[in-house]
Design an enzyme around this catalytic site. Structure first.
Site, PDB file in Angstrom:
ATOM      1  N   CYS A  52      39.918  42.263  33.344  1.00 12.22           N
ATOM      2  CA  CYS A  52      38.297  42.240  33.002  1.00 12.22           C
ATOM      3  C   CYS A  52      37.538  43.015  33.911  1.00 12.22           C
ATOM      4  O   CYS A  52      36.544  43.639  33.341  1.00 12.22           O
ATOM      5  CB  CYS A  52      37.919  40.839  32.715  1.00 12.22           C
TER       6      CYS A  52
ATOM      7  N   HIS B   6      36.734  36.565  36.862  1.00 10.06           N
ATOM      8  CA  HIS B   6      36.707  37.307  35.489  1.00 10.06           C
ATOM      9  C   HIS B   6      35.070  37.645  35.243  1.00 10.06           C
ATOM     10  O   HIS B   6      34.224  36.901  35.771  1.00 10.06           O
ATOM     11  CB  HIS B   6      37.022  36.152  34.498  1.00 10.06           C
TER      12      HIS B   6
END
Length: 437
Positions: free
Chosen positions: A102, A34
């Protein structure tokens, strides 16, 4: 004045990818990433919409990498305007673990700010990793993380439209305070202390109808009382199938009073007994007695510890335990859980070290067993053994704790149906559930 642009990288697998991927895939994955992009003294990321927070203080914890991407000549107002134009793409509803995540967001920001992409190994690794068998196992962990984030921060983006069509206003993510790791220490310490005080002793199969078993054994092997221990142990491995049940039953009882016999079994034939009789080709009655023999061997921790120092013996024991989890006979499953409890207890209290492959096989197969519906139908004793085994494994090894979370053990029905268990066991469940959070 140019602004530095930095990429913050977080590992959604919480170390599991690095720990286990090479064993499962034959390929080393450093993490499942992420990312957040840091610019203008803020960190921007895609969670429940486009979010902004203090750098390295987001709900995803501390970054495992910080990568300087370059300096941008764009202004904050220009970046605001850019975010307003892409906010519809990165809404709560349009989040997709593989296609719109993301990393896609931070890559688009980097292209705008610097006219360059984020590193390919970060941009594409989540899709590659999550399409592997290992990634499929981790999907629940990552999905739960995203769901928790959305529950905590709402279903609307924390990037909100301002009065001007060319600008957006930012709201700090709610409740994203720095976590005080010491908050969890009392529960962890309490759980470890409780295990050390209450569960130092093994479970043993001590009941025995000696007259009936000996009579049956002599009927099947008339010369049994005149045979040497060595010969009896040979028969315990290679004897006629009809003789194995009473012979193994007598041996599992006799070792409770005879440490020398237990030592001989460990040295001469325990591994062979388990390998041969805990298999699909073996009658269930022989399997159950082999597992009871294994369970009672833990009467002597020092003997079993020495036995388990050999990796080949570890593999045989773990394979036998894993076989019991999927056996169609409930009595075999129950006996396997008793042996598992003794094994996990010794693993926790001793200095035995299992290979990563063996440890992962045990934990994965046992955790999979716990999540099945049939796990909720077990009796009090089996349920206690399962809960204690789970507790010992999670406390013993942090990677196994993360594996339990990844396999959604905290949410499985088995952990919620504890009203029939003893008060002492329910106390363990309560401490374990806090530990698993």
């Amino acid at each position: 004045m140019p602004e530095l642009v930095v990429l913050h990288v977080y590992d959604l697998s919480q170390g599991l990818a690095r720990q286990w991927s090479s064993l499962i895939l034959g390929t080393q994955l450093e993490g499942i990433w992420h990312t957040g992009i840091v610019v203008f003294s803020r960190e921007f990321f895609y969670g429940g919409g486009i979010c902004v927070d203090t750098p390295a203080r987001t709900p995803y914890g501390s970054p495992v990498k910080t990568i300087p991407l370059g300096e941008t000549s764009k202004t904050f107002e220009e970046f605001q305007s850019f975010l307003s134009t892409i906010s519809h793409k990165y809404s709560f509803e349009k989040y997709d673990l593989l296609e719109n995540n993301c990393n896609n967001f931070t890559n688009e920001c980097s292209l705008f700010l610097l006219n360059k992409s984020i590193p390919d190994d970060i941009l594409h690794l989540p899709s590659i990793a999550l399409n592997t068998p290992f990634g499929q196992m981790l999907r629940p962990l990552i999905t739960n993380l995203q769901q928790q984030f959305r529950q905590n921060f709402g279903s609307s983006s924390v990037l909100t439209s301002g009065h001007s069509s060319n600008s957006v206003g930012f709201q700090k993510t709610q409740g994203s305070k720095e976590v005080d790791q010491s908050d969890s220490v009392p529960d962890v310490k309490s759980l470890k202390d409780y295990l050390s005080i209450e569960y130092k002793n093994p479970f043993l199969f001590e009941s025995f109808d000696e007259k009936k078993v000996v009579s049956k054994l002599h009927q099947l092997i008339p010369t049994a009382e005149n045979l040497s221990n060595e010969r009896l142990l040979e028969l315990a491995v290679n004897g006629e199938p009809s003789t194995l049940f009473p012979l193994l039953d007598k041996l599992r009882f006799d070792i409770l009073q005879d440490q020398t016999l237990a030592h001989s079994i460990a040295r001469l034939c325990l591994s062979d007994i388990l390998q041969k009789h805990c298999s699909e080709s073996s009658p269930w009655s022989t399997t159950i007695m082999s597992l009871r023999l294994l369970t009672n061997m833990f009467r002597y921790d020092e003997i079993v510890t020495e036995f388990l120092r050999q990796p080949c013996h570890q593999e045989v024991v773990v394979k036998s335990l894993c076989y019991s989890f999927v056996h169609p006979k409930p009595s075999v499953v129950e006996t396997g859980c008793a042996a598992l409890y003794n094994f996990c207890r010794l693993l926790y209290f001793s200095d035995i070290t299992l290979s990563e492959e063996t440890l992962f096989q045990l934990a994965h197969d046992f955790f999979s067993f716990i999540t099945r519906d049939t796990a909720c139908n077990c009796g009090n004793q089996q349920g206690t053994h399962m809960l204690l085994s789970l507790t010992f494994l999670c406390v013993y090894n942090e990677s196994l704790l993360e594996l339990a979370r990844a396999m959604e053990i905290p949410a499985c029905p088995f952990l919620k149906q504890t009203e029939h268990l003893s008060l002492k066991t329910r106390m363990v469940v309560d401490k374990l559930q806090k530990f698993l959070k």
